[in-house]
Write a protein that holds these residues in place. Structure first.
Motif, PDB file in Angstrom:
ATOM      1  N   LYS A 190       0.815  -1.225   0.000  1.00 32.12           N
ATOM      2  CA  LYS A 190       0.000   0.000   0.000  1.00 32.12           C
ATOM      3  C   LYS A 190       0.845   1.271   0.000  1.00 32.12           C
ATOM      4  O   LYS A 190       0.354   2.347  -0.340  1.00 32.12           O
ATOM      5  CB  LYS A 190      -0.929   0.018   1.215  1.00 32.12           C
ATOM      6  N   ALA A 191       2.109   1.137   0.416  1.00 30.84           N
ATOM      7  CA  ALA A 191       2.969   2.328   0.501  1.00 30.84           C
ATOM      8  C   ALA A 191       3.127   2.980  -0.875  1.00 30.84           C
ATOM      9  O   ALA A 191       3.163   2.311  -1.904  1.00 30.84           O
ATOM     10  CB  ALA A 191       4.335   1.937   1.065  1.00 30.84           C
ATOM     11  N   ALA A 192       3.233   4.304  -0.867  1.00 31.45           N
ATOM     12  CA  ALA A 192       3.243   5.072  -2.127  1.00 31.45           C
ATOM     13  C   ALA A 192       4.492   4.813  -2.958  1.00 31.45           C
ATOM     14  O   ALA A 192       4.436   4.786  -4.192  1.00 31.45           O
ATOM     15  CB  ALA A 192       3.113   6.564  -1.829  1.00 31.45           C
ATOM     16  N   ASP A 193       5.646   4.651  -2.308  1.00 31.18           N
ATOM     17  CA  ASP A 193       6.898   4.472  -3.050  1.00 31.18           C
ATOM     18  C   ASP A 193       7.911   3.771  -2.152  1.00 31.18           C
ATOM     19  O   ASP A 193       7.613   3.401  -1.009  1.00 31.18           O
ATOM     20  CB  ASP A 193       7.434   5.824  -3.527  1.00 31.18           C
ATOM     21  N   ASP A 194       9.134   3.612  -2.659  1.00 34.02           N
ATOM     22  CA  ASP A 194      10.158   2.901  -1.899  1.00 34.02           C
ATOM     23  C   ASP A 194      10.528   3.638  -0.618  1.00 34.02           C
ATOM     24  O   ASP A 194      10.840   3.010   0.406  1.00 34.02           O
ATOM     25  CB  ASP A 194      11.413   2.705  -2.757  1.00 34.02           C
ATOM     26  N   LYS A 195      10.502   4.954  -0.661  1.00 39.10           N
ATOM     27  CA  LYS A 195      10.817   5.721   0.544  1.00 39.10           C
ATOM     28  C   LYS A 195       9.815   5.406   1.654  1.00 39.10           C
ATOM     29  O   LYS A 195      10.193   5.180   2.817  1.00 39.10           O
ATOM     30  CB  LYS A 195      10.791   7.218   0.226  1.00 39.10           C
ATOM     31  N   ALA A 196       8.533   5.382   1.294  1.00 36.09           N
ATOM     32  CA  ALA A 196       7.501   5.067   2.283  1.00 36.09           C
ATOM     33  C   ALA A 196       7.656   3.645   2.806  1.00 36.09           C
ATOM     34  O   ALA A 196       7.421   3.366   3.989  1.00 36.09           O
ATOM     35  CB  ALA A 196       6.115   5.256   1.672  1.00 36.09           C
ATOM     36  N   ARG A 197       8.082   2.724   1.949  1.00 36.85           N
ATOM     37  CA  ARG A 197       8.281   1.345   2.381  1.00 36.85           C
ATOM     38  C   ARG A 197       9.426   1.254   3.384  1.00 36.85           C
ATOM     39  O   ARG A 197       9.369   0.494   4.355  1.00 36.85           O
ATOM     40  CB  ARG A 197       8.553   0.453   1.171  1.00 36.85           C
ATOM     41  N   ARG A 198      10.501   2.029   3.136  1.00 43.63           N
ATOM     42  CA  ARG A 198      11.620   2.017   4.083  1.00 43.63           C
ATOM     43  C   ARG A 198      11.191   2.571   5.438  1.00 43.63           C
ATOM     44  O   ARG A 198      11.679   2.123   6.479  1.00 43.63           O
ATOM     45  CB  ARG A 198      12.800   2.806   3.520  1.00 43.63           C
ATOM     46  N   VAL A 199      10.276   3.541   5.429  1.00 41.41           N
ATOM     47  CA  VAL A 199       9.754   4.083   6.693  1.00 41.41           C
ATOM     48  C   VAL A 199       9.032   2.988   7.474  1.00 41.41           C
ATOM     49  O   VAL A 199       9.195   2.840   8.697  1.00 41.41           O
ATOM     50  CB  VAL A 199       8.804   5.269   6.425  1.00 41.41           C
ATOM     51  N   VAL A 200       8.196   2.186   6.781  1.00 39.35           N
ATOM     52  CA  VAL A 200       7.485   1.076   7.432  1.00 39.35           C
ATOM     53  C   VAL A 200       8.487   0.103   8.054  1.00 39.35           C
ATOM     54  O   VAL A 200       8.348  -0.316   9.207  1.00 39.35           O
ATOM     55  CB  VAL A 200       6.573   0.346   6.419  1.00 39.35           C
ATOM     56  N   LEU A 201       9.528  -0.246   7.300  1.00 40.57           N
ATOM     57  CA  LEU A 201      10.504  -1.206   7.799  1.00 40.57           C
ATOM     58  C   LEU A 201      11.297  -0.650   8.973  1.00 40.57           C
ATOM     59  O   LEU A 201      11.614  -1.383   9.919  1.00 40.57           O
ATOM     60  CB  LEU A 201      11.448  -1.617   6.666  1.00 40.57           C
ATOM     61  N   ARG A 202      11.597   0.655   8.941  1.00 44.77           N
ATOM     62  CA  ARG A 202      12.327   1.259  10.072  1.00 44.77           C
ATOM     63  C   ARG A 202      11.483   1.221  11.336  1.00 44.77           C
ATOM     64  O   ARG A 202      11.996   0.974  12.427  1.00 44.77           O
ATOM     65  CB  ARG A 202      12.721   2.715   9.734  1.00 44.77           C
ATOM     66  N   ARG A 203      10.191   1.454  11.193  1.00 42.08           N
ATOM     67  CA  ARG A 203       9.303   1.403  12.364  1.00 42.08           C
ATOM     68  C   ARG A 203       9.269   0.000  12.968  1.00 42.08           C
ATOM     69  O   ARG A 203       9.269  -0.178  14.189  1.00 42.08           O
ATOM     70  CB  ARG A 203       7.892   1.829  11.976  1.00 42.08           C
ATOM     71  N   ILE A 204       9.251  -1.021  12.094  1.00 40.08           N
ATOM     72  CA  ILE A 204       9.242  -2.401  12.589  1.00 40.08           C
ATOM     73  C   ILE A 204      10.550  -2.706  13.305  1.00 40.08           C
ATOM     74  O   ILE A 204      10.566  -3.296  14.393  1.00 40.08           O
ATOM     75  CB  ILE A 204       9.012  -3.378  11.420  1.00 40.08           C
TER      76      ILE A 204
END
Length: 533
Positions: free
Chosen positions: A510-524
Motif C-alpha cells: 500500500k505504501a506510495a513508493d520505496d521511501k515510504a516502504r523504508r519508513v514502514v521497515l524502520r518502524r518495525i
C-alpha cells in the motif's frame, strides 16, 4: 480398588480423542487419536504419551477418523502389545487410512527437512512410518454390534451403532468395582454421534441407565434447521449452480471418509437429474478413492446402498490416484468440481488446489465440514484477505462458502436428546470433543432440561477423574499437563506470525513508493529494538 478416568485428548478441542480407564490393575484406552488444528496442538502428536504404552492392556476404538485413531501406530511402535477392538467397518477403513496418514507424515517431514537443511535447522522424524502403520493393523480384533466382549477380567464392552460413519460405535463398558459389596459400574463413551439426516445410516442407538456418560459436544452450540435428503440436495444444487456459472471452479475440501461419499452421491444424483451442470467431478484423494471402495464393499450395510454403488459408476466421476494426475487437473478448461482432502485444509492435495485457485475470482471454496480453530479452513471461513500456503502468500479472491448440511455430528438439540435418552445417568456426564462454545452451550442445554449442573463436567486436557468418589467436587483431580488450558483449542503464535507477515506485506504494497516502504521497515525495526532493550 480404584477406578479412574484420564482425559488425554479432545478436551476443550475437537481432536485427539484419547481416554485412559484404570480399574484395579487393568489399564485400557478408549480411542487414541491425533491432534489437529494449531501447530502448538499438533506438536503433542510428536511428544511422549502421558502414559506408558507398554502398560496398556487393550484399546477400544469408536471409529476410524484420524482424530480418534491416528496415534495407534505410534502406540504400537512405542511398546503397546495388546489387542485393539473395533468393528469390521472400522478395521477395513483403517487398512487404508492409517498407511495414508503415515505416507502424508513421511512426505511432509521430507519436505520440511529439505527446508531445515537449507536453514541450518535439525531434521525431524515422522511420528510413524507406513511400515509402523501396517504393523499396527495386525493388532486389530473385529467385534460385532450389540454383542458383549470381555477383554479382561472384570471388564465387559459392547459396541452400539453411532450413525456417524461406516463402522462407528458408541461403546458401553461394565466394570466390576471390587468393593466389599461388589457392583457393576456402567459407562458409555459416545464416540461421535451421527445426525438425524444421513444417506447411509440409521438413527444412533445406545443403552440406558448408566453411571457415567462421556459425550462429544462438537456442535453443542449449533442448531440446524430441520433437513431431509431432498432439502439437503436442494441447498447443494444452489451452491453448485452459483459456483459453476461463467466457467467457474468449485473446490470442496472434504474428509475422505463418509463426508466425501455422501457428497459424491448427492452431486452425481443432481447431475443425473440435470439439476446442476454435467461438469466433471474430480475425486483427488488416494485415501478417499480407497475409502469409497471400502464403502462399495460394505454397501449392503448402508441405507440404500445399491443406489450408492450405481452413483459411483457415473462417467462424470474421475479419480486421480497419482500426483501427476492431480496436477493435470490444472489444465482443465471450463467448469469442473474438485473434491479433495483434507477436510480442514491442513494437509493433502487440497492445499495445492487452494494455492492454485484462491486468487481467482471465478473460484468457489465450499466448506462442508467442521473447521477446527487454527486450521487453514477456519482461517478462510473467518474471512481472511490472504493466507500463506507452503511458504507462499496467496490472496483470497475466491468465494468462501459454508454449507453445514453434511456434518457427521448431531447438533445441540440432538445431542441433548441423546443424553436425555440415556437416563437415568446416576453419577455424572463428562463433556468432551468440543471447543469452549460447544461445551458451554451443551452444559446449559442439559441444565435447562433439569439435569444437575454440578454433575456435568467439561474437563481440561490430562485431567483425572476418580469415578468412585461420592462428592462431585472430588471427582476431578489435577495431573501433570502437557499444555496449559488457555492455549488448547486457540490460535497460537504460529497463527499470529503468519498473520503478521501478511499484514507487513500488505502495508508495503500500500505504501506510495520505496521511501515510504523504508519508513514502514524502520518502524518495525525500531519496535524490535525497543522490545530487546
Amino acid at each position: 480398588m480404584s477406578i479412574s478416568l484420564s482425559i488425554h485428548g479432545a478436551a476443550h478441542t475437537v481432536t485427539g480423542s484419547c481416554y485412559l480407564l484404570q480399574s484395579g490393575r487393568t489399564r485400557f484406552l478408549i480411542d487414541c487419536g491425533m491432534f489437529q488444528g494449531s501447530k502448538t496442538l499438533k506438536a503433542l502428536n510428536y511428544g511422549d504419551f502421558p502414559f506408558k504404552p507398554e502398560e496398556i492392556d487393550f484399546v477400544l476404538l469408536t471409529h476410524a477418523h484420524i482424530d480418534h485413531s491416528g496415534l495407534i501406530p505410534k502406540l504400537v511402535k512405542h511398546g503397546f502389545a495388546g489387542p485393539i477392538y473395533a468393528t469390521h467397518g472400522t478395521i477395513d477403513l483403517l487398512s487404508c487410512m492409517l498407511p495414508d496418514s503415515a505416507h502424508i507424515q513421511e512426505m511432509e517431514v521430507s519436505q520440511l527437512n529439505r527446508r531445515n537443511v537449507r536453514r541450518g535447522r535439525p531434521e525431524v522424524t515422522p511420528i510413524y512410518t507406513v511400515q509402523d502403520a501396517e504393523s499396527a493393523l495386525r493388532a486389530f480384533s473385529p467385534v460385532t454390534y450389540d454383542e458383549w466382549i470381555e477383554p479382561a477380567e472384570g471388564v465387559r464392552a459392547r459396541f452400539w451403532n453411532a450413525g456417524h460413519i461406516l463402522g462407528s460405535a458408541s461403546i458401553e463398558i461394565e466394570l466390576t468395582t471390587g468393593l466389599d459389596s461388589p457392583r457393576l459400574m456402567r459407562l458409555l463413551f459416545s464416540g461421535d454421534i451421527g445426525p438425524e439426516v444421513t444417506s447411509f445410516h440409521p438413527v444412533p442407538e445406545s443403552p440406558q441407565g448408566l453411571d457415567y456418560v462421556i459425550c462429544e459436544s462438537t456442535y453443542g452450540a449449533r442448531e440446524r434447521p430441520q433437513m431431509t435428503l431432498a432439502s439437503r440436495r436442494d441447498l447443494l444444487a444452489a451452491e453448485a449452480n452459483d459456483a459453476l456459472k461463467d466457467n467457474g471452479v468449485l473446490i470442496i475440501p472434504s474428509f475422505a471418509v463418509e463426508r466425501t461419499q455422501e457428497l459424491l452421491s448427492d452431486l452425481l444424483a443432481l447431475a443425473k437429474e440435470r439439476r446442476i451442470p454435467r461438469a466433471p467431478i474430480f475425486l483427488d484423494s488416494p485415501l478417499a478413492i480407497r475409502a469409497t471402495e471400502v464403502f462399495m464393499d460394505h454397501a449392503d450395510e448402508l441405507e440404500d446402498g445399491e443406489a450408492f454403488r450405481h452413483a459411483m459408476r457415473s462417467p462424470l466421476l474421475r479419480t486421480t490416484e497419482s500426483a501427476q494426475e492431480s496436477r493435470m487437473i490444472e489444465r482443465i478448461d471450463g467448469s469442473h468440481i474438485i473434491v479433495a482432502a483434507s477436510g480442514m485444509c491442513d494437509a493433502g492435495r487440497i492445499r495445492h488446489h487452494l494455492k492454485n485457485h484462491l486468487w481467482r475470482a471465478n473460484a468457489t471454496v465450499l466448506m462442508v465440514g467442521y473447521q477446527a480453530e487454527g486450521s487453514l479452513g477456519r482461517i478462510l471461513q473467518n474471512g481472511t484477505r490472504a493466507v500463506r500456503i507452503q511458504g507462499d502468500e496467496v490472496k483470497v479472491r475466491a468465494r468462501i462458502r459454508t454449507l453445514d448440511i453434511f456434518s457427521g455430528h448431531a447438533d445441540g438439540t440432538a445431542l441433548t436428546q441423546w443424553i436425555e435418552d440415556r437416563g437415568p445417568v446416576s453419577r455424572g456426564i463428562i463433556l468432551v470433543h468440543g471447543e469452549e462454545e460447544g461445551l458451554t452451550a451443551l452444559h446449559d442445554r442439559l441444565a435447562k432440561k433439569g439435569l444437575d449442573g454440578d454433575r456435568i463436567f467439561a474437563p481440561e486436557l490430562d485431567a483425572v477423574f476418580d469415578l468412585l468418589a461420592e462428592s462431585p467436587s472430588k471427582r476431578e483431580r489435577p495431573a501433570p499437563r502437557r499444555l496449559q488450558p488457555e492455549v488448547v483449542g486457540q490460535l497460537d503464535w504460529h497463527n499470529d506470525l503468519s498473520r503478521l507477515w501478511l499484514d507487513i506485506e500488505e502495508e508495503l504494497e500500500k505504501a506510495a513508493d520505496d521511501k515510504a516502504r523504508r519508513v514502514v521497515l524502520r518502524r518495525i525495526r525500531r519496535a524490535l529494538e525497543n522490545e530487546r532493550s
